[in-house]
Structures are given as structure tokens and as C-alpha cells.
Design a protein around this motif. Structure first.
Motif, PDB file in Angstrom:
ATOM      1  N   PRO A 186      10.889 -25.358  -0.059  1.00 37.58           N
ATOM      2  CA  PRO A 186      11.917 -25.793  -1.015  1.00 37.58           C
ATOM      3  C   PRO A 186      11.329 -26.634  -2.148  1.00 37.58           C
ATOM      4  O   PRO A 186      11.240 -27.846  -2.055  1.00 37.58           O
ATOM      5  CB  PRO A 186      12.881 -26.601  -0.140  1.00 37.58           C
ATOM      6  CG  PRO A 186      12.056 -27.083   1.000  1.00 37.58           C
ATOM      7  CD  PRO A 186      11.021 -26.034   1.242  1.00 37.58           C
ATOM      8  N   GLN A 187      10.926 -25.972  -3.202  1.00 36.74           N
ATOM      9  CA  GLN A 187      10.462 -26.649  -4.406  1.00 36.74           C
ATOM     10  C   GLN A 187      10.693 -25.735  -5.604  1.00 36.74           C
ATOM     11  O   GLN A 187      10.663 -24.504  -5.474  1.00 36.74           O
ATOM     12  CB  GLN A 187       8.986 -27.030  -4.301  1.00 36.74           C
ATOM     13  CG  GLN A 187       8.036 -25.859  -4.195  1.00 36.74           C
ATOM     14  CD  GLN A 187       6.588 -26.298  -4.046  1.00 36.74           C
ATOM     15  OE1 GLN A 187       6.302 -27.381  -3.562  1.00 36.74           O
ATOM     16  NE2 GLN A 187       5.655 -25.460  -4.467  1.00 36.74           N
ATOM     17  N   THR A 188      10.950 -26.318  -6.750  1.00 40.87           N
ATOM     18  CA  THR A 188      11.251 -25.538  -7.945  1.00 40.87           C
ATOM     19  C   THR A 188      10.088 -24.627  -8.284  1.00 40.87           C
ATOM     20  O   THR A 188       8.933 -25.049  -8.290  1.00 40.87           O
ATOM     21  CB  THR A 188      11.550 -26.474  -9.125  1.00 40.87           C
ATOM     22  OG1 THR A 188      12.667 -27.312  -8.791  1.00 40.87           O
ATOM     23  CG2 THR A 188      11.893 -25.673 -10.373  1.00 40.87           C
ATOM     24  N   CYS A 189      10.411 -23.364  -8.555  1.00 37.34           N
ATOM     25  CA  CYS A 189       9.392 -22.349  -8.816  1.00 37.34           C
ATOM     26  C   CYS A 189       9.807 -21.567 -10.055  1.00 37.34           C
ATOM     27  O   CYS A 189      10.957 -21.140 -10.172  1.00 37.34           O
ATOM     28  CB  CYS A 189       9.267 -21.424  -7.600  1.00 37.34           C
ATOM     29  SG  CYS A 189       8.004 -20.139  -7.758  1.00 37.34           S
ATOM     30  N   ARG A 190       8.861 -21.376 -10.980  1.00 39.06           N
ATOM     31  CA  ARG A 190       9.141 -20.642 -12.225  1.00 39.06           C
ATOM     32  C   ARG A 190       8.399 -19.313 -12.210  1.00 39.06           C
ATOM     33  O   ARG A 190       7.193 -19.264 -11.971  1.00 39.06           O
ATOM     34  CB  ARG A 190       8.722 -21.466 -13.439  1.00 39.06           C
ATOM     35  CG  ARG A 190       9.073 -20.814 -14.778  1.00 39.06           C
ATOM     36  CD  ARG A 190       8.562 -21.651 -15.930  1.00 39.06           C
ATOM     37  NE  ARG A 190       9.278 -22.905 -16.023  1.00 39.06           N
ATOM     38  CZ  ARG A 190      10.417 -23.078 -16.673  1.00 39.06           C
ATOM     39  NH1 ARG A 190      10.975 -22.046 -17.312  1.00 39.06           N
ATOM     40  NH2 ARG A 190      11.009 -24.249 -16.713  1.00 39.06           N
ATOM     41  N   ASP A 191       9.145 -18.230 -12.473  1.00 38.59           N
ATOM     42  CA  ASP A 191       8.550 -16.905 -12.521  1.00 38.59           C
ATOM     43  C   ASP A 191       7.541 -16.832 -13.672  1.00 38.59           C
ATOM     44  O   ASP A 191       7.847 -17.209 -14.802  1.00 38.59           O
ATOM     45  CB  ASP A 191       9.644 -15.852 -12.713  1.00 38.59           C
ATOM     46  CG  ASP A 191       9.121 -14.444 -12.607  1.00 38.59           C
ATOM     47  OD1 ASP A 191       8.577 -13.937 -13.615  1.00 38.59           O
ATOM     48  OD2 ASP A 191       9.244 -13.834 -11.529  1.00 38.59           O
ATOM     49  N   SER A 192       6.346 -16.329 -13.365  1.00 36.04           N
ATOM     50  CA  SER A 192       5.262 -16.346 -14.350  1.00 36.04           C
ATOM     51  C   SER A 192       5.496 -15.411 -15.520  1.00 36.04           C
ATOM     52  O   SER A 192       4.880 -15.578 -16.578  1.00 36.04           O
ATOM     53  CB  SER A 192       3.943 -15.994 -13.659  1.00 36.04           C
ATOM     54  OG  SER A 192       4.015 -14.699 -13.061  1.00 36.04           O
ATOM     55  N   MET A 193       6.377 -14.415 -15.359  1.00 37.05           N
ATOM     56  CA  MET A 193       6.613 -13.462 -16.445  1.00 37.05           C
ATOM     57  C   MET A 193       7.942 -13.695 -17.161  1.00 37.05           C
ATOM     58  O   MET A 193       7.998 -13.738 -18.388  1.00 37.05           O
ATOM     59  CB  MET A 193       6.556 -12.033 -15.891  1.00 37.05           C
ATOM     60  CG  MET A 193       5.165 -11.609 -15.428  1.00 37.05           C
ATOM     61  SD  MET A 193       5.071  -9.865 -14.958  1.00 37.05           S
ATOM     62  CE  MET A 193       5.362  -9.062 -16.536  1.00 37.05           C
ATOM     63  N   SER A 194       9.026 -13.852 -16.414  1.00 37.73           N
ATOM     64  CA  SER A 194      10.351 -13.969 -17.031  1.00 37.73           C
ATOM     65  C   SER A 194      10.737 -15.405 -17.353  1.00 37.73           C
ATOM     66  O   SER A 194      11.654 -15.640 -18.137  1.00 37.73           O
ATOM     67  CB  SER A 194      11.409 -13.351 -16.112  1.00 37.73           C
ATOM     68  OG  SER A 194      11.570 -14.133 -14.932  1.00 37.73           O
ATOM     69  N   GLY A 195      10.076 -16.385 -16.727  1.00 34.46           N
ATOM     70  CA  GLY A 195      10.459 -17.778 -16.907  1.00 34.46           C
ATOM     71  C   GLY A 195      11.629 -18.211 -16.055  1.00 34.46           C
ATOM     72  O   GLY A 195      12.055 -19.370 -16.122  1.00 34.46           O
TER      73      GLY A 195
END
Length: 222
Positions: A186-195
Motif C-alpha cells: 500500500p503506497q502511491t504508485c504512478r504508471d510510467s507511461m500514462s501517469g
């Protein structure tokens, strides 16, 4: 009957009544409802419109989840409307010519593209996870999991789930000659392509290959 014994018996109903009226253990407050909808910009404010509704609520981030900053970032990246899956409390009082306010307490997913209000599988999905380089996506339901990879047939597998400390999860499967393990934190994760922003980081171990990405709970898992 002896007078003193009679007085004691007469008082027993009063003692019993006091026990019945004594306050019990306070109940736990109910969590804020989970909501899905669209976020758009209106001047200096961000508005949330629930799916299949026309009402608009001014967003406020009470959980310090960086929702407002992440929304502004995605909107400035060319998206006019975002999809949001979150938990929060709606107020019905009108504010600034809108229908009220939404105090957000948790963000599950924030994205400018992909599955949104029209996702027919949302309510049956326990969780989704996906990543890139190479691309992969995994959908988990009550009957099993399905792994999708470009150029390959979908791989359907049964699984076991293990709940770990600090809210982490581990899903594992060994079937059809495949060995799979999915680790979720459980930690904030940002998609590397779409953001897109999701509330889980994911690591998929498929046989001897390690793939990383993000994940979120579906509607079947609150």
C-alpha cells in the motif's frame, strides 16, 4: 419473610435495570463511502461528478493524499476529464453554485485514460495490477486470476492469497506449468507511461521473470 430479605429482593429489578441501561462498547464509525466519477477543472477549483449523475462537488483532500496536485498534473497533460475511484464524504450544502463538497479520505485510482465509469467488470473485480517493459496486466476475481501479455493467450490461474503485515498482500499460483507470485504494497504508485496514480505498488514474479507496476482494488473488495 424477614423484612430485610424482602427489601433486597425488591431492589433486584432496579439493579438489573441499571445494568441494561449502562452504556456499552462504543461502535466503530462507518468508513466513508467509496465513489467513482469524473474530475474536471472549473476555474481554480476541481469538481467531482459521480458516475451516472449530473451533480458536481468541489473537491477537498482531507487525507493529504496529493489528489489535488496529481489531478492538476494530469489535467495539464492534455486530459480535460479524469476518472477517479476514491473514498470520501459528500456534503449536500450548496457551495459556489455547485451541489456541495467532497472531502476525500482515500484515493484508489486517478487516471486520464483506461477503465472508467463504463467498466462493466468493476463490481466483479477484486483487484487489478499492470506494468510495462514488457507490458502485462492481471485481473483478479473470486474465481481466479487472468494474466494478459501482448502476443500471448490470456493465462487463467487459480490462486492463494496471503495477508502480510502493514497491509501488504501476496497472491501465488502454481498451475499449468506456471509459477506466479504477485506482491502488493500500500503506497502511491504512478504508471510510467500514462501517469495514472494508484494506491498499490505491484511486483509480479512469473517463473524467473520479475515485472513491476501498480495496482488497485476493484469494486468487489472494499
Amino acid at each position: 419473610m424477614h423484612p430485610s430479605r424482602f427489601c433486597l429482593l425488591a431492589l433486584l429489578p432496579l439493579f438489573t435495570g441499571c445494568q441494561l441501561l449502562a452504556p456499552g462498547t462504543p461502535s466503530q464509525p462507518s468508513p466513508a463511502p467509496r465513489l467513482q466519477g469524473e474530475i474536471s477543472q472549473a476555474g481554480s477549483q476541481l469538481l467531482f461528478r459521480p458516475c451516472l449523475e449530473q451533480r458536481h462537488f468541489v473537491l477537498s483532500d482531507t487525507a493529504n493524499s496529493a489528489l489535488l496536485r496529481n489531478s492538476q498534473s494530469l489535467l495539464s497533460d492534455g486530459h480535460s476529464v479524469l476518472f477517479a475511484d476514491l473514498r470520501g464524504t459528500l456534503s449536500a450544502s450548496a457551495e459556489n453554485n455547485h451541489d456541495g463538497a467532497l472531502a476525500v479520505s482515500q484515493v484508489y485510482r486517478l487516471q486520464g485514460e483506461g477503465h472508467g465509469c463504463e467498466d462493466a467488470n468493476f463490481k466483479q473485480t477484486l483487484l487489478r495490477a499492470s506494468g510495462h517493459e514488457p507490458s502485462w496486466s492481471l485481473r483478479v476475481g473470486s474465481q481466479g486470476m487472468v494474466l494478459h501479455r501482448p502476443g500471448q493467450e490470456p493465462l487463467a490461474l487459480p490462486y492463494l492469497e496471503e495477508q502480510l503485515p502493514e497491509g501488504r498482500l501476496h497472491l501465488s499460483s502454481e498451475a499449468n506449468g506456471q509459477r506466479l507470485g504477485l506482491w502488493l504494497t500500500p503506497q502511491t504508485c504512478r504508471d510510467s507511461m500514462s501517469g495514472a496514480v494508484q494506491h498499490l505498488s505491484a511486483e509480479l514474479r512469473l517463473n524467473d521473470q520479475v515485472l513491476r507496476g501498480c495496482g488497485h482494488f476493484g469494486g468487489a473488495r472494499q
